[in-house]
Design a protein around this motif. Structure first.
Motif, PDB file in Angstrom:
ATOM      1  N   GLY A  57       0.682  -1.089   0.024  1.00 47.25           N
ATOM      2  CA  GLY A  57      -0.093  -0.045  -0.123  1.00 47.25           C
ATOM      3  C   GLY A  57       0.568   1.295   0.293  1.00 47.25           C
ATOM      4  O   GLY A  57       0.200   2.226   0.747  1.00 47.25           O
ATOM      5  N   THR A  58       1.878   1.213  -0.832  1.00 44.97           N
ATOM      6  CA  THR A  58       2.605   2.484  -0.990  1.00 44.97           C
ATOM      7  C   THR A  58       2.813   2.747  -2.249  1.00 44.97           C
ATOM      8  O   THR A  58       2.777   2.102  -3.256  1.00 44.97           O
ATOM      9  N   VAL A  59       3.498   4.084  -2.662  1.00 46.11           N
ATOM     10  CA  VAL A  59       4.097   4.588  -3.626  1.00 46.11           C
ATOM     11  C   VAL A  59       5.389   5.010  -3.621  1.00 46.11           C
ATOM     12  O   VAL A  59       5.718   5.511  -2.497  1.00 46.11           O
ATOM     13  N   VAL A  60       6.179   5.051  -4.688  1.00 43.71           N
ATOM     14  CA  VAL A  60       7.552   5.511  -4.462  1.00 43.71           C
ATOM     15  C   VAL A  60       7.866   6.331  -5.440  1.00 43.71           C
ATOM     16  O   VAL A  60       7.841   6.391  -6.686  1.00 43.71           O
ATOM     17  N   LEU A  61       8.413   7.702  -4.836  1.00 45.19           N
ATOM     18  CA  LEU A  61       8.752   8.654  -5.774  1.00 45.19           C
ATOM     19  C   LEU A  61      10.473   8.475  -5.614  1.00 45.19           C
ATOM     20  O   LEU A  61      11.063   8.396  -4.726  1.00 45.19           O
ATOM     21  N   HIS A  62      10.834   8.403  -7.083  1.00 45.17           N
ATOM     22  CA  HIS A  62      12.374   8.293  -7.186  1.00 45.17           C
ATOM     23  C   HIS A  62      12.913   9.058  -7.951  1.00 45.17           C
ATOM     24  O   HIS A  62      12.513   9.365  -9.121  1.00 45.17           O
ATOM     25  N   ALA A  63      14.140   9.880  -7.434  1.00 43.79           N
ATOM     26  CA  ALA A  63      14.930  10.734  -8.355  1.00 43.79           C
ATOM     27  C   ALA A  63      16.130   9.846  -8.690  1.00 43.79           C
ATOM     28  O   ALA A  63      16.755   9.526  -8.003  1.00 43.79           O
ATOM     29  N   VAL A  64      16.227   9.785  -9.889  1.00 46.82           N
ATOM     30  CA  VAL A  64      17.360   9.009 -10.484  1.00 46.82           C
ATOM     31  C   VAL A  64      18.649   9.843 -10.906  1.00 46.82           C
ATOM     32  O   VAL A  64      18.374  10.904 -11.703  1.00 46.82           O
ATOM     33  N   PRO A  65      19.673   9.679 -10.130  1.00 44.97           N
ATOM     34  CA  PRO A  65      20.749  10.759 -10.465  1.00 44.97           C
ATOM     35  C   PRO A  65      21.698  10.241 -11.779  1.00 44.97           C
ATOM     36  O   PRO A  65      21.468   9.200 -12.129  1.00 44.97           O
TER      37      PRO A  65
END
Length: 296
Positions: A57-65
């Protein structure tokens, strides 16, 4: 933007030219994130932003370097578990709409700052490395870094005879070509200082005076990886390392003869400790033991 988005283990503050990531100090926060405390990531250090469905029950915000923008991620070389990735922000699924809004805002900021190919490497480090002084205990010695020199002081209980013969070591960053880190969460983990190309090094880290080896409880990720990143950044800043887009650095190695039986016995003993602790399966234990015995 100037807004704050709080997630699990971390909070992101969106600024006009960067994202300030602050990590919680709670007992459930991975130790690596606690050790990093906070990181300021300029927009130009990022290649892209994604929002995906997470677990439970989560979402993942991912900033890709971008490649070469962060010495920590370069030293990690893809070995970090997702939970320890400092660029992931996990949020409850009910905040997906809000997360999508910030993802879109950040993508727009990246396009306005540097609309580059996401695979194009950065020309220099853009995210600060963990500051010196740093130190940690490896299985065979204590590693220290004061910002300009790396020191290895051997432990008589773990160091190989080759390291004892070489004596305690000190390396100025100008003597180094790079750093190689192999996660302590796998068998035969180590941190190796890559010396200049004209200096050969033993293939086995436990025989290399320019390397320390990890073990059960020794050289944990939250201590050894920031150390490796700090040394790598210092090497590149000194101008003695390769260009950031030059690709992997080859390690000059020299062949070694048959290993000391005492060293083999010690490695098998340590392998047994990992097996007893449940960190190595029966098959892995048998295969690695046979591999070590074959070196006699």
């Amino acid at each position: 933007m100037g807004d704050v988005l709080a997630g699990i283990h971390a909070t992101w503050e969106f600024e006009s030219d960067s994202v300030l990531i602050r990590f919680e100090r709670g007992i459930r926060t991975p130790k690596l994130l606690q050790a990093l405390r906070e990181r300021r990531v300029p927009h130009e250090a990022l290649a892209s932003v994604t929002l995906t469905e997470g677990r439970r029950g989560t979402v993942v915000l991912h900033a890709v370097p971008r490649p070469g923008a962060d010495p920590l991620m370069e030293a990690a070389a893809g070995q970090l578990k997702d939970i320890c990735d400092p660029y992931r922000l996990v949020l409850p699924a009910e905040r997906e709409t809000l997360a999508e809004y910030y993802a879109d805002e950040l993508r727009a900021a990246l396009n306005a700052t540097s609309p580059l190919d996401e695979h194009e490497p950065a020309g220099r480090y853009l995210v600060a490395a963990p500051p010196a002084p740093l130190h940690f205990k490896a299985y065979d010695g204590k590693a220290s870094f004061d910002g300009s020199k790396v020191s290895f002081r051997w432990f008589w209980t773990g160091a190989s005879s080759a390291k004892w013969k070489a004596g305690d070591q000190r390396f100025g960053v100008s003597e180094l070509h790079g750093v190689e880190w192999r996660s302590p969460e796998v068998f035969d983990g180590y941190l190796r200082l890559l010396r200049r190309a004209d200096q050969q090094q033993p293939a086995q880290a436990d025989h290399d005076p320019a390397a320390v080896v990890f073990g059960l409880g020794y050289g944990p990720v939250h201590e050894s990886l920031p150390f490796a990143a700090a040394v790598l950044a210092a090497v590149r800043t000194s101008g003695s390392g390769p260009a950031l887009d030059a690709g992997p650095v080859p390690v000059p190695v020299m062949a070694t003869g048959r290993r000391d039986p005492a060293d083999i016995a010690e490695r098998i003993r340590h392998l047994g400790e990992l097996h007893d602790a449940g960190l190595v399966t029966d098959d892995e234990f048998s295969a690695k033991k046979a591999e070590l015995l074959a070196e006699l």
